[in-house]
Design a protein around this motif. Structure first.
Motif, PDB file in Angstrom:
ATOM      1  N   SER A   1       0.685  -1.122  -0.124  1.00 19.15           N
ATOM      2  CA  SER A   1       0.041  -0.001   0.037  1.00 19.15           C
ATOM      3  C   SER A   1       0.819   1.418   0.113  1.00 19.15           C
ATOM      4  N   ASN A   2       1.969   1.348   0.765  1.00 19.47           N
ATOM      5  CA  ASN A   2       2.677   2.288   0.939  1.00 19.47           C
ATOM      6  C   ASN A   2       3.607   2.900  -0.467  1.00 19.47           C
ATOM      7  N   THR A   3       4.013   1.458  -1.176  1.00 17.86           N
ATOM      8  CA  THR A   3       4.457   1.668  -2.399  1.00 17.86           C
ATOM      9  C   THR A   3       3.520   2.479  -3.527  1.00 17.86           C
ATOM     10  N   VAL A   4       2.348   1.895  -3.657  1.00 18.58           N
ATOM     11  CA  VAL A   4       1.338   2.409  -4.589  1.00 18.58           C
ATOM     12  C   VAL A   4       0.990   3.585  -4.085  1.00 18.58           C
ATOM     13  N   GLY A   5       0.864   4.210  -2.897  1.00 23.70           N
ATOM     14  CA  GLY A   5       0.817   5.530  -2.243  1.00 23.70           C
ATOM     15  C   GLY A   5       1.851   6.251  -2.784  1.00 23.70           C
ATOM     16  N   LEU A   6       3.028   5.861  -2.455  1.00 23.80           N
ATOM     17  CA  LEU A   6       4.312   6.581  -2.881  1.00 23.80           C
ATOM     18  C   LEU A   6       4.284   7.280  -4.226  1.00 23.80           C
ATOM     19  N   ILE A   7       3.990   6.190  -5.125  1.00 20.72           N
ATOM     20  CA  ILE A   7       3.923   6.476  -6.773  1.00 20.72           C
ATOM     21  C   ILE A   7       2.881   7.410  -6.877  1.00 20.72           C
ATOM     22  N   ALA A   8       1.726   7.080  -6.473  1.00 19.65           N
ATOM     23  CA  ALA A   8       0.611   8.143  -6.596  1.00 19.65           C
ATOM     24  C   ALA A   8       0.825   9.604  -6.195  1.00 19.65           C
ATOM     25  N   ALA A   9       1.461   9.835  -4.909  1.00 20.45           N
ATOM     26  CA  ALA A   9       1.649  10.874  -4.446  1.00 20.45           C
ATOM     27  C   ALA A   9       2.662  11.745  -5.139  1.00 20.45           C
TER      28      ALA A   9
END
Length: 411
Positions: free
Chosen positions: A173-181
């Protein structure tokens, strides 16, 4: 590809080579942005482009040739300390006082979003037939809390709730969130500026986080760079000491917050003590060096953070992660555009803060700062944003997040 199975080969890249690759990736990002009108239009940061190139290449090697590349990134977090020390050194206490009301408004909005984020995570997890508490790992535990908070909470979810893949859920979740952010900050700012006809900043003074795009307009001296380097090191030394004092009091704050406080103390005391014109001229030279060093450190930090992404950690979680993160990203976008912008003042500072809000809610403090830096590179400085956002991220959000997580865990 030929029906032949190759055993997984793991390669550890040395610290020096990893650092050199990160520098090269910054050049790649800069070159791609110079050649792409789309990338420039949406103010996508150079480190993000270069870091994504590396992450995609490493993922391709993993899936196609079964080669796992791991970079030695020990220097990464130290670069972040330099950057926040620089922010503190540039922070005028008068600006901090002036930004008091926006700070508390942004803190309130972040607290509201923490609750919304966890409600969404738990609801989606329940819909997939999972323990609703597993949704917290795709909520504020990993997104607002980041990897550090995920590592801290994961063992409890495993031991007390039997969620065996708690760490994998949080990291994915953190990985996807970081990319999106990293991706949404610039487009949000561009949308708000155009829709609401917001006038960009006319401030021309070089400030940390807003180093001028045209480097030829800014003269840097040997004295200025050397002075900045010395003050940054002294600030980090004081920051480490403050961190030890804070830890001894039983409080837990990220080390970058201690360095930010140390910078604020040293910077404001120095300006109060040294008021002679000649001294002020030398300090002005140092500020230019400070801006350059700090921005380079920030760019290197995010590049190295993206280099370290392990996309294959998403394997087996694709369905759930796709749904829950799509909703979380959409929630962040709508909340930023229709709530944060209006309550933060509907001006240029609020636009810059909005560009960083995705970093607060989906990625990390560094992501928020990088997004705001990309916007200010193009449209002008926003000193208030670069004080309010780090203070909210570092001082208060972690504490509120811990309290909210504890409440949902105890339900």
């Amino acid at each position: 590809l030929l029906g032949i199975h190759y055993p997984m080969t793991e390669t550890l890249v040395s610290p020096m080579l990893s650092f050199t690759i990160a520098i090269s990736l910054l050049f790649i990002g800069k070159g791609l942005i110079e050649r792409s009108e789309v990338l420039r239009k949406y103010s996508l940061p150079e480190p993000v482009i270069g870091g994504f190139v590396c992450a995609a290449t490493v993922a391709a090697l993993y899936y196609i040739f079964e080669i796992q590349i791991t970079f030695s990134l020990d220097v990464r977090d130290f670069l972040l300390l330099y950057f926040f020390a620089g922010i503190g050194l540039q922070a005028d206490i008068k600006t901090l006082i002036k930004g008091g009301r926006p700070l508390f408004i942004l803190l309130f909005l972040a607290a509201v979003f923490i609750v919304l984020q966890n409600v969404v995570g738990m609801a989606v997890a329940s819909g997939f037939g999972m323990d609703p508490k597993a949704g917290l790992l795709s909520g504020s535990v990993s997104l607002i809390g980041g990897v550090g908070t995920t590592l801290a909470w994961a063992p409890m979810f495993v031991e007390e709730f039997g969620i065996a893949n708690a760490l994998e859920l949080g990291v994915a979740s953190n990985t996807v969130g970081l990319i999106a952010a990293c991706v949404i900050g610039g487009p949000i700012a561009n949308y708000l500026l155009n829709k609401h006809k917001v006038s960009p900043s006319n401030e021309e003074e070089v400030t940390v986080g807003a180093y001028q795009e045209s480097e030829t307009r800014t003269e840097l001296s040997h004295y200025g760079v050397l002075w900045a380097w010395l003050i940054l090191n002294l600030t980090l030394m004081l920051g480490y000491s403050l961190s030890e004092v804070i830890d001894s009091m039983g409080l837990k704050l990220p080390l970058f917050v201690s360095c930010l406080i140390a910078g604020i103390l040293i910077g404001n005391i120095g300006r109060a003590l040294f008021k002679k014109r000649r001294t002020q001229e030398k300090i002005a030279q140092g500020r230019k060096g400070l801006a350059m060093i700090s921005d380079i450190c920030l760019g290197m930090f995010l590049t190295m953070a993206l280099m370290g992404l392990r996309i294959w950690d998403l394997d087996g979680l694709f369905g759930y992660i796709s749904v829950v993160m799509s909703i979380q990203i959409l929630l962040s976008l709508l909340f930023t555009i229709f709530v944060v912008y209006y309550l933060m003042g509907r001006n240029y500072d609020s636009v810059v803060i909005c560009s960083g809000f995705g970093g607060i809610t989906l990625g990390s403090t560094a992501t928020a700062i990088v997004n705001m830096t990309a916007v200010t590179h193009r449209y002008g400085a926003s000193p208030q944003a670069f004080i309010v956002v780090p203070l909210v991220c570092g001082f208060f959000v972690d504490l509120i997040n811990a309290l909210v997580i504890s409440f949902f865990v105890g339900m």
